[in-house]
Scaffold this motif. Structure first.
Motif, PDB file in Angstrom:
ATOM      1  N   PRO A 136       0.957  -1.346  -0.094  1.00 51.57           N
ATOM      2  CA  PRO A 136      -0.137   0.067   0.038  1.00 51.57           C
ATOM      3  C   PRO A 136       0.752   1.129   0.106  1.00 51.57           C
ATOM      4  N   SER A 137       0.332   2.386  -0.730  1.00 51.06           N
ATOM      5  CA  SER A 137       0.959   3.508  -0.532  1.00 51.06           C
ATOM      6  C   SER A 137       0.866   4.223   0.669  1.00 51.06           C
ATOM      7  N   PRO A 138       1.841   4.856   1.123  1.00 48.90           N
ATOM      8  CA  PRO A 138       1.656   5.861   2.373  1.00 48.90           C
ATOM      9  C   PRO A 138       0.606   7.040   2.497  1.00 48.90           C
ATOM     10  N   LEU A 139       0.051   6.996   1.085  1.00 48.78           N
ATOM     11  CA  LEU A 139      -1.032   8.018   0.868  1.00 48.78           C
ATOM     12  C   LEU A 139      -2.437   7.279   0.891  1.00 48.78           C
ATOM     13  N   SER A 140      -2.538   5.859   1.122  1.00 51.43           N
ATOM     14  CA  SER A 140      -3.854   5.439   0.957  1.00 51.43           C
ATOM     15  C   SER A 140      -4.224   4.836   2.508  1.00 51.43           C
TER      16      SER A 140
END
Length: 274
Positions: A136-140
């Protein structure tokens, strides 16, 4: 180098310019480069991409993925894409060029090293590409405090703060560039051992990772990198090669630059005391 904020910015710009357009001319390895990597014979790139429509563009960690029919064109790191208007001539030197049906397009050049890979739908032989797709992206929403703690626990206490963020692709797309300001905002020395941090330190660390990357992304990337049009990002870096001769913005101390773990780190010896 392309990291999370730049990948997202480039993906949005490429989609805005070319989504729905058909690729009509592709040139790979126009200018040979010893550290420009292709996963197929560059002479085969035209056959693999020409005639196919750009259906989607995705940012995956520090990679930009262009979906052209049943093919995925992926580039990141040291690959630099630049926009070509319909009236622009082809540049003399490039490692990849794509023109679309209205003659607009883009070309890629490679700095120190860079890869321009093509994967048929559902296939991949690249660890970096695959792990960026899987994690997962840290922005998700999936990148929770609990998820971050699991990364920390698996890494082990002897690892340093920089090593946690920038090695082993624990957080794809978070590299030596963006981590400088993340660690500064967390008031954490790059060489600080995880075992020396308190639980509250990790709460701050997590917030600085997610909020720092969100700020960089919202402003179109960092001011030490350029977007599809060659424009510098709007996020003003606190610690980078661009600010290395400036005093610490918080205490006025001289910023230190030091080689560590395969790249330079910048830190304030007072605000980020080891």
């Amino acid at each position: 180098m392309i990291e999370i904020p730049e990948a997202i910015t480039l993906a949005k710009q490429i989609a805005a310019e070319f989504a729905g357009k058909r690729a009509i001319r592709v040139v790979a390895r126009q200018t040979p480069h010893g550290f420009a990597f292709y996963n197929h014979d560059p002479d085969a790139y035209p056959e693999m991409l020409e005639g196919k429509t750009l259906d989607a563009v995705n940012a995956l960690g520090g990679n930009v993925e262009l979906v052209l029919g049943d093919m995925h064109l992926v580039f990141g790191d040291g690959t630099t894409p630049r926009f070509l208007s319909p009236n622009d001539k082809d540049p003399e030197k490039h490692q990849l060029l794509v023109r679309f049906e209205d003659n607009s397009g883009f070309y890629c050049t490679v700095r120190m090293y860079g890869a321009m890979m093509i994967y048929p739908f559902g296939e991949s032989d690249s660890f970096y590409y695959q792990v960026a797709r899987d994690k997962p992206s840290p922005l998700s929403k999936q990148f929770t405090r609990e998820y971050f703690q699991a990364i920390v626990d698996e890494a082990g206490g002897k690892l340093s703060a920089k090593a946690l963020l920038a090695t082993e692709q624990r957080i794809p797309g978070l590299g030596n560039g963006v981590l400088q300001d993340i660690l500064f905002n967390a008031r954490m020395h790059p060489q600080k051992k995880l075992q020396d941090l308190k639980d509250t330190d990790f709460d701050t660390f997590f917030s600085c990772v997610t909020e720092g990357l969100a700020a960089m992304t919202a402003q179109g990337g960092r001011d030490v990198e350029r977007d599809l049009y060659g424009t510098s990002g709007g996020y003003k870096t606190i610690l980078s090669n661009k600010t290395k001769d400036e005093p610490c913005p918080c205490c006025g101390s001289s910023i230190v630059r030091k080689a560590y773990l395969g790249g330079n780190v910048y830190f304030c010896p007072v605000c980020q005391a080891l």
